[in-house]
Design a protein around this motif. Structure first.
Motif, PDB file in Angstrom:
ATOM      1  N   ASN A 205       0.824  -1.214   0.015  1.00  0.00           N
ATOM      2  CA  ASN A 205      -0.085  -0.152  -0.099  1.00  0.00           C
ATOM      3  C   ASN A 205       0.903   1.228   0.145  1.00  0.00           C
ATOM      4  O   ASN A 205       1.865   1.412   0.762  1.00  0.00           O
ATOM      5  CB  ASN A 205      -0.915  -0.076   1.150  1.00  0.00           C
ATOM      6  N   GLU A 206       0.537   2.172  -0.840  1.00  0.00           N
ATOM      7  CA  GLU A 206       0.990   3.497  -0.958  1.00  0.00           C
ATOM      8  C   GLU A 206       0.990   4.425   0.400  1.00  0.00           C
ATOM      9  O   GLU A 206       1.545   5.101   0.953  1.00  0.00           O
ATOM     10  CB  GLU A 206       0.642   4.346  -2.199  1.00  0.00           C
ATOM     11  N   PHE A 207      -0.271   4.317   0.988  1.00  0.00           N
ATOM     12  CA  PHE A 207      -0.925   4.952   2.081  1.00  0.00           C
ATOM     13  C   PHE A 207      -0.890   4.242   3.578  1.00  0.00           C
ATOM     14  O   PHE A 207      -1.167   2.755   3.134  1.00  0.00           O
ATOM     15  CB  PHE A 207      -2.191   5.491   1.794  1.00  0.00           C
TER      16      PHE A 207
ATOM     17  N   LEU B  48      -2.578   2.154   6.173  1.00  0.00           N
ATOM     18  CA  LEU B  48      -3.766   1.376   6.091  1.00  0.00           C
ATOM     19  C   LEU B  48      -4.954   2.257   6.541  1.00  0.00           C
ATOM     20  O   LEU B  48      -5.990   2.209   5.901  1.00  0.00           O
ATOM     21  CB  LEU B  48      -3.586   0.025   6.910  1.00  0.00           C
TER      22      LEU B  48
ATOM     23  N   SER C  13      -5.395   5.390   6.860  1.00  0.00           N
ATOM     24  CA  SER C  13      -5.372   6.605   6.715  1.00  0.00           C
ATOM     25  C   SER C  13      -6.639   7.352   5.866  1.00  0.00           C
ATOM     26  O   SER C  13      -7.145   6.101   5.214  1.00  0.00           O
ATOM     27  CB  SER C  13      -4.201   7.316   5.926  1.00  0.00           C
TER      28      SER C  13
ATOM     29  N   ASP D 160      -6.399   8.815   3.162  1.00  0.00           N
ATOM     30  CA  ASP D 160      -6.038   8.497   1.483  1.00  0.00           C
ATOM     31  C   ASP D 160      -6.352   7.115   1.385  1.00  0.00           C
ATOM     32  O   ASP D 160      -6.751   6.752   0.355  1.00  0.00           O
ATOM     33  CB  ASP D 160      -4.697   9.090   1.408  1.00  0.00           C
ATOM     34  N   GLU D 161      -5.885   6.006   2.262  1.00  0.00           N
ATOM     35  CA  GLU D 161      -6.266   4.791   1.852  1.00  0.00           C
ATOM     36  C   GLU D 161      -7.762   4.629   1.804  1.00  0.00           C
ATOM     37  O   GLU D 161      -8.241   3.337   1.136  1.00  0.00           O
ATOM     38  CB  GLU D 161      -5.462   3.909   2.816  1.00  0.00           C
TER      39      GLU D 161
ATOM     40  N   ARG E 117      -8.814   5.533  -1.596  1.00  0.00           N
ATOM     41  CA  ARG E 117      -8.534   4.503  -2.655  1.00  0.00           C
ATOM     42  C   ARG E 117      -9.427   3.223  -2.285  1.00  0.00           C
ATOM     43  O   ARG E 117      -9.850   2.815  -3.498  1.00  0.00           O
ATOM     44  CB  ARG E 117      -7.292   4.133  -2.361  1.00  0.00           C
ATOM     45  N   ARG E 118      -9.589   2.716  -1.105  1.00  0.00           N
ATOM     46  CA  ARG E 118     -10.450   1.569  -1.011  1.00  0.00           C
ATOM     47  C   ARG E 118     -11.940   1.675  -1.216  1.00  0.00           C
ATOM     48  O   ARG E 118     -12.568   0.761  -1.940  1.00  0.00           O
ATOM     49  CB  ARG E 118     -10.403   0.688   0.354  1.00  0.00           C
TER      50      ARG E 118
ATOM     51  N   TYR F 292     -12.396  -3.533   3.954  1.00  0.00           N
ATOM     52  CA  TYR F 292     -11.150  -3.927   4.898  1.00  0.00           C
ATOM     53  C   TYR F 292     -10.956  -5.209   5.078  1.00  0.00           C
ATOM     54  O   TYR F 292      -9.903  -5.597   5.639  1.00  0.00           O
ATOM     55  CB  TYR F 292     -11.089  -3.037   6.110  1.00  0.00           C
TER      56      TYR F 292
END
Length: 211
Positions: free
Chosen positions: A2-4, A6, A8, A10-11, A14-15, A210
């Motif tokens: 993951n770039e971010f 878990l 956050s 931002d994540e 994305r999810r 998640y």
């Protein structure tokens, strides 16, 4: 990888945009406490339901985002005294569930729309109390100030996203409702008890983003 971080914002964003499971428009039967009560699915689906929307406000708080909840006043006609997301019925002038959810957040807790970024929707939650609820997932920028509407909201508070997305905190329970045994989720958090529709939406969030 993951770039971010878990949990956050931002994540989360994305999810939310790349959810697992079936199409949002069709997948309401496949998630949350609808799965705990398969015998009631057809009963709820046959009800004449009023469209509503709630905002699932995820505050950008660095590596561990927070989720805003409200405590409804004890004087409200429906779901009084319960923990909820900001939201309500979709009015004729609302162009979309997103508009309704953002409007209700402003009316209930004074969360200004300039801080709210609607990102995606979860599948509908069909409530036996007569509502077809669209959960609107949103990222909330920091710097906002809340002003609670005392006729609707007794309190507002935040819960870490990491806590809510830990399935160890998703407790199943049973109660009698109108003579029928109903199974539901509850999520104790300190002195607070998240349960019912709100916990069902949180569980769906976990299952689609998640798990």
């Amino acid at each position: 990888m993951n770039e971010f971080p878990l949990y956050s914002a931002d994540e989360f964003r994305r999810r939310a945009l790349h959810q697992s499971g079936g199409p949002v428009e069709l997948a309401w039967r496949d998630h949350g406490d609808h799965l705990l009560n398969p015998e009631t699915i057809s009963q709820v689906a046959d009800l004449k339901l009023k469209d509503a929307a709630v905002l699932v406000p995820v505050v950008d708080n660095g590596d561990d985002a927070k989720v805003i909840f409200t405590l409804r006043t004890s004087t409200l006609r429906k779901h009084s005294g319960q923990i909820a997301f900001p939201g309500g019925a979709i009015d004729p002038e609302d162009a979309s569930p997103e508009m309704a959810a953002v409007r209700e957040a402003g009316e209930e807790i004074g969360l200004a729309d300039i801080f709210i970024e609607p990102v995606a929707r979860l599948p509908h939650y069909l409530a036996a109390t007569g509502f077809r609820i669209t959960p609107v997932l949103a990222v909330v920028k920091p710097g906002f100030h809340l002003a609670l509407n005392p006729t609707e909201v007794e309190d507002a508070f935040e819960v870490p996203l990491s806590f809510l997305m830990n399935p160890d905190h998703h407790v199943t329970d049973t109660m009698l409702w109108q003579g029928t045994e109903r199974h539901f989720y509850r999520m104790p958090y300190g002195q607070r008890m998240i349960w019912g529709i709100t916990a069902g939406i949180v569980r769906t969030l976990y299952e689609r983003l998640y798990r």
